[in-house]
Design a protein around this motif. Sequence first.
Motif, PDB file in Angstrom:
ATOM      1  N   SER A  99     -25.930 -49.795 -72.610  1.00 35.63           N
ATOM      2  CA  SER A  99     -24.906 -50.733 -72.307  1.00 35.63           C
ATOM      3  C   SER A  99     -23.657 -50.496 -73.160  1.00 35.63           C
ATOM      4  O   SER A  99     -23.890 -50.406 -74.441  1.00 35.63           O
ATOM      5  CB  SER A  99     -25.297 -52.205 -72.642  1.00 35.63           C
ATOM      6  N   PRO A 100     -22.466 -50.369 -72.839  1.00 36.82           N
ATOM      7  CA  PRO A 100     -21.297 -49.839 -73.733  1.00 36.82           C
ATOM      8  C   PRO A 100     -20.615 -51.208 -74.478  1.00 36.82           C
ATOM      9  O   PRO A 100     -20.648 -52.286 -73.869  1.00 36.82           O
ATOM     10  CB  PRO A 100     -20.029 -49.603 -72.577  1.00 36.82           C
ATOM     11  N   ALA A 101     -20.343 -50.778 -75.754  1.00 31.52           N
ATOM     12  CA  ALA A 101     -19.763 -51.771 -76.530  1.00 31.52           C
ATOM     13  C   ALA A 101     -18.526 -52.286 -75.733  1.00 31.52           C
ATOM     14  O   ALA A 101     -17.648 -51.536 -75.184  1.00 31.52           O
ATOM     15  CB  ALA A 101     -19.460 -51.267 -77.929  1.00 31.52           C
ATOM     16  N   GLY A 102     -18.364 -53.606 -75.798  1.00 32.21           N
ATOM     17  CA  GLY A 102     -16.960 -54.324 -75.367  1.00 32.21           C
ATOM     18  C   GLY A 102     -17.264 -54.213 -73.698  1.00 32.21           C
ATOM     19  O   GLY A 102     -16.097 -54.497 -72.829  1.00 32.21           O
ATOM     20  N   GLN A 103     -18.384 -54.330 -73.412  1.00 30.96           N
ATOM     21  CA  GLN A 103     -18.694 -54.287 -71.817  1.00 30.96           C
ATOM     22  C   GLN A 103     -17.927 -55.491 -71.224  1.00 30.96           C
ATOM     23  O   GLN A 103     -18.104 -56.553 -71.550  1.00 30.96           O
ATOM     24  CB  GLN A 103     -20.148 -54.749 -71.667  1.00 30.96           C
ATOM     25  N   ASN A 104     -17.235 -55.294 -70.035  1.00 32.23           N
ATOM     26  CA  ASN A 104     -16.292 -56.157 -69.132  1.00 32.23           C
ATOM     27  C   ASN A 104     -16.545 -55.630 -67.786  1.00 32.23           C
ATOM     28  O   ASN A 104     -16.950 -54.669 -67.477  1.00 32.23           O
ATOM     29  CB  ASN A 104     -15.003 -56.020 -69.801  1.00 32.23           C
ATOM     30  N   MET A 105     -16.031 -56.538 -67.148  1.00 31.61           N
ATOM     31  CA  MET A 105     -15.880 -56.193 -65.688  1.00 31.61           C
ATOM     32  C   MET A 105     -15.068 -55.117 -64.969  1.00 31.61           C
ATOM     33  O   MET A 105     -15.251 -54.697 -63.965  1.00 31.61           O
ATOM     34  CB  MET A 105     -15.743 -57.635 -64.786  1.00 31.61           C
ATOM     35  N   LYS A 106     -13.971 -55.084 -66.072  1.00 35.24           N
ATOM     36  CA  LYS A 106     -12.839 -54.172 -65.354  1.00 35.24           C
ATOM     37  C   LYS A 106     -12.935 -52.815 -65.551  1.00 35.24           C
ATOM     38  O   LYS A 106     -12.775 -51.770 -64.679  1.00 35.24           O
ATOM     39  CB  LYS A 106     -11.595 -54.899 -65.595  1.00 35.24           C
ATOM     40  N   ASN A 108     -14.578 -49.540 -68.213  1.00 34.43           N
ATOM     41  CA  ASN A 108     -15.537 -49.305 -69.444  1.00 34.43           C
ATOM     42  C   ASN A 108     -15.833 -47.863 -69.442  1.00 34.43           C
ATOM     43  O   ASN A 108     -15.994 -47.264 -68.422  1.00 34.43           O
ATOM     44  CB  ASN A 108     -16.993 -49.860 -69.379  1.00 34.43           C
ATOM     45  N   SER A 109     -15.686 -47.316 -70.615  1.00 33.34           N
ATOM     46  CA  SER A 109     -15.895 -45.784 -70.941  1.00 33.34           C
ATOM     47  C   SER A 109     -17.574 -45.440 -71.193  1.00 33.34           C
ATOM     48  O   SER A 109     -18.249 -46.075 -71.830  1.00 33.34           O
ATOM     49  CB  SER A 109     -15.101 -45.296 -72.080  1.00 33.34           C
ATOM     50  N   GLU A 110     -17.807 -44.152 -70.364  1.00 30.70           N
ATOM     51  CA  GLU A 110     -18.884 -43.800 -70.725  1.00 30.70           C
ATOM     52  C   GLU A 110     -19.292 -43.347 -72.099  1.00 30.70           C
ATOM     53  O   GLU A 110     -20.466 -43.279 -72.456  1.00 30.70           O
ATOM     54  CB  GLU A 110     -19.323 -42.747 -69.611  1.00 30.70           C
ATOM     55  N   ASP A 111     -18.177 -43.233 -72.687  1.00 32.82           N
ATOM     56  CA  ASP A 111     -18.373 -42.507 -74.023  1.00 32.82           C
ATOM     57  C   ASP A 111     -18.203 -43.792 -75.122  1.00 32.82           C
ATOM     58  O   ASP A 111     -18.312 -43.347 -76.405  1.00 32.82           O
ATOM     59  CB  ASP A 111     -17.209 -41.747 -74.495  1.00 32.82           C
ATOM     60  N   ALA A 112     -18.364 -45.100 -74.788  1.00 37.78           N
ATOM     61  CA  ALA A 112     -18.121 -46.214 -75.893  1.00 37.78           C
ATOM     62  C   ALA A 112     -19.703 -46.218 -76.429  1.00 37.78           C
ATOM     63  O   ALA A 112     -20.419 -45.734 -76.211  1.00 37.78           O
ATOM     64  CB  ALA A 112     -17.988 -47.523 -74.883  1.00 37.78           C
ATOM     65  N   PHE A 213     -22.244 -50.290 -65.824  1.00 36.74           N
ATOM     66  CA  PHE A 213     -21.090 -50.679 -66.184  1.00 36.74           C
ATOM     67  C   PHE A 213     -20.356 -49.367 -66.565  1.00 36.74           C
ATOM     68  O   PHE A 213     -19.217 -49.617 -66.914  1.00 36.74           O
ATOM     69  CB  PHE A 213     -21.385 -51.473 -67.422  1.00 36.74           C
ATOM     70  N   PHE A 214     -20.828 -48.478 -66.368  1.00 33.18           N
ATOM     71  CA  PHE A 214     -19.914 -47.029 -66.869  1.00 33.18           C
ATOM     72  C   PHE A 214     -20.213 -46.010 -65.871  1.00 33.18           C
ATOM     73  O   PHE A 214     -21.199 -46.006 -65.230  1.00 33.18           O
ATOM     74  CB  PHE A 214     -19.861 -46.687 -68.253  1.00 33.18           C
ATOM     75  N   ASP A 215     -19.160 -44.843 -65.500  1.00 32.35           N
ATOM     76  CA  ASP A 215     -19.403 -43.714 -64.686  1.00 32.35           C
ATOM     77  C   ASP A 215     -20.348 -42.956 -65.304  1.00 32.35           C
ATOM     78  O   ASP A 215     -20.447 -42.870 -66.694  1.00 32.35           O
ATOM     79  CB  ASP A 215     -18.028 -43.036 -64.409  1.00 32.35           C
ATOM     80  N   ASN A 216     -21.272 -42.314 -64.373  1.00 33.86           N
ATOM     81  CA  ASN A 216     -22.261 -41.471 -64.892  1.00 33.86           C
ATOM     82  C   ASN A 216     -22.645 -39.929 -64.065  1.00 33.86           C
ATOM     83  O   ASN A 216     -21.535 -39.872 -63.075  1.00 33.86           O
ATOM     84  CB  ASN A 216     -23.511 -41.887 -65.059  1.00 33.86           C
ATOM     85  N   GLU A 217     -23.571 -39.487 -64.121  1.00 33.55           N
ATOM     86  CA  GLU A 217     -23.587 -38.154 -63.363  1.00 33.55           C
ATOM     87  C   GLU A 217     -23.703 -38.565 -61.851  1.00 33.55           C
ATOM     88  O   GLU A 217     -23.603 -37.558 -60.980  1.00 33.55           O
ATOM     89  CB  GLU A 217     -25.063 -37.633 -63.812  1.00 33.55           C
ATOM     90  N   PHE A 218     -24.130 -39.763 -61.295  1.00 37.40           N
ATOM     91  CA  PHE A 218     -24.224 -40.264 -60.085  1.00 37.40           C
ATOM     92  C   PHE A 218     -22.747 -40.139 -59.257  1.00 37.40           C
ATOM     93  O   PHE A 218     -22.534 -40.094 -58.153  1.00 37.40           O
ATOM     94  CB  PHE A 218     -24.864 -41.383 -59.801  1.00 37.40           C
ATOM     95  N   HIS A 223     -17.060 -50.956 -62.596  1.00 41.14           N
ATOM     96  CA  HIS A 223     -16.438 -51.145 -63.972  1.00 41.14           C
ATOM     97  C   HIS A 223     -16.237 -50.026 -64.771  1.00 41.14           C
ATOM     98  O   HIS A 223     -16.015 -50.213 -65.832  1.00 41.14           O
ATOM     99  CB  HIS A 223     -17.311 -52.212 -64.542  1.00 41.14           C
ATOM    100  N   GLY A 224     -16.023 -48.853 -64.187  1.00 43.54           N
ATOM    101  CA  GLY A 224     -15.779 -47.671 -64.837  1.00 43.54           C
ATOM    102  C   GLY A 224     -14.464 -47.052 -64.755  1.00 43.54           C
ATOM    103  O   GLY A 224     -13.420 -48.142 -64.565  1.00 43.54           O
ATOM    104  N   GLU A 225     -13.949 -45.947 -65.017  1.00 47.39           N
ATOM    105  CA  GLU A 225     -12.640 -45.477 -65.244  1.00 47.39           C
ATOM    106  C   GLU A 225     -12.359 -44.526 -63.855  1.00 47.39           C
ATOM    107  O   GLU A 225     -11.008 -44.523 -63.756  1.00 47.39           O
ATOM    108  CB  GLU A 225     -12.511 -44.762 -66.504  1.00 47.39           C
ATOM    109  N   ASN A 226     -13.108 -43.965 -63.181  1.00 48.19           N
ATOM    110  CA  ASN A 226     -12.798 -42.846 -62.242  1.00 48.19           C
ATOM    111  C   ASN A 226     -12.871 -43.365 -60.723  1.00 48.19           C
ATOM    112  O   ASN A 226     -12.272 -42.940 -60.122  1.00 48.19           O
ATOM    113  CB  ASN A 226     -13.509 -41.724 -62.450  1.00 48.19           C
ATOM    114  N   GLY A 227     -13.599 -44.595 -60.501  1.00 51.22           N
ATOM    115  CA  GLY A 227     -13.525 -44.973 -59.247  1.00 51.22           C
ATOM    116  C   GLY A 227     -14.334 -44.154 -58.099  1.00 51.22           C
ATOM    117  O   GLY A 227     -14.399 -43.891 -57.111  1.00 51.22           O
ATOM    118  N   ALA A 228     -15.083 -42.766 -58.743  1.00 50.69           N
ATOM    119  CA  ALA A 228     -15.337 -41.763 -57.708  1.00 50.69           C
ATOM    120  C   ALA A 228     -16.752 -42.235 -56.943  1.00 50.69           C
ATOM    121  O   ALA A 228     -17.375 -43.138 -57.268  1.00 50.69           O
ATOM    122  CB  ALA A 228     -15.745 -40.685 -58.494  1.00 50.69           C
TER     123      ALA A 228
END
Length: 387
Positions: A99-106, A108-112, A213-218, A223-228
């Motif tokens: 779970s990323p620090a600063g978790q939010n709905m809009k 989140n970075s997978e590197d957090a 809450f963040f982008d990953n290998e899938f 709530h991530g950054e790339n919307g992929a």
Amino acid sequence: MKKIIVALVVLFILYLIGINTVPQYIESERNPVKTPAPYTVSAEAQALYNRLDFISDLHCDALLWGRSLNERGDRGHVDFPRMREANVSLEMFTIVSKSPAGQNMKSNSEDAFDNITPLTIAKGESPWNWFSLINRTLSQGEALAQYVEKEQGNAIFIKTKADLERLLAERKTNPKVIGAMLGIEGGHALEGNLENLEKVYEAGIRMIGPTHFFDNEFGGSAHGENGAGLSEFGKEAVRKMNEMGIFIDLAHSSPAIVEDVLNLTSKPAMVSHTGVRAVLDSQRNLSDEQIQRIAANGGIIGIAFFDMAVGEPELPNIIASIKHVRDLVGIEYIALGSDYDGSVAVPFDITGLPLIVEGLMQAGFTEDEIRAVMGENVKNFFLKNLN
């Protein structure tokens, strides 16, 4: 040397104190109940609730906190005794591994910084779990198996259709028997290795959400950054999950992943805990088009209980969300998906489920519709689709 030994002893004592205090404090802070039990409803609502044959919830993160599910807790939202008090037949326990620090709905970075790492250490888990997502996942799965075993036949770990049929049969003579299923919140738990699907399946996991809450290998998170959409790894994982009999949970997935999964999957999809945009316009919630596509796929949609999914006040908005899905696609696609113990404030714990029945009655739902929402739809979905 003597000073070093004394220092190590002191550190060890402090660590033991931390194990017995820190996780409990964190859980109490992260999982408040806005209105504590006991809960009261009208005599009519309670009578209808008491007539329900099967009550189920599709999402609970209680395994994360290390609290024994065999004991009635004074914090959090769900445990086995409270399930029995609420006459709940089946709970889907979900595993959170990161779970990323600063978790939010809009965004989140997978590197957090990962919030679960210090919690894992503070709970006194094996060092093998401290920096391994798959080990944390398997450990929580083993914990559920142990909790079920301690119930000495009064709980069943549901992995197959036959297990569910056994639960239904045994509850006819012993309503104390409860069922527990196991899911994963976020495919990052697989650490990018498809062989880990075999491991989690063997551990009893029957539902996996591609992202949390963040982008990953899938692919991308809502709530991530790339919307992929689904990556090639994600597509192969979906195909393999179909083959193995692991349900795909679209909660928290990017719209592109939702579309890709529904285009690719050969099996019905789930949304274990969500709201609807018609009630609360949030990027974590389902659009009408998504709801229609999930229904056309034969899926099921669990309505969450917390404000960031349904808005405030929660109870009337839970009812409004259920009503919206019913009116759009039909009653048979709706379930409860509380997100209990998921680092959310909820209006009531699991013993407050009669409040939903009362709210549905006041909204004009029939008894058959209420039965469907409260658990019959989940029972029918798993009887049809579990291997």
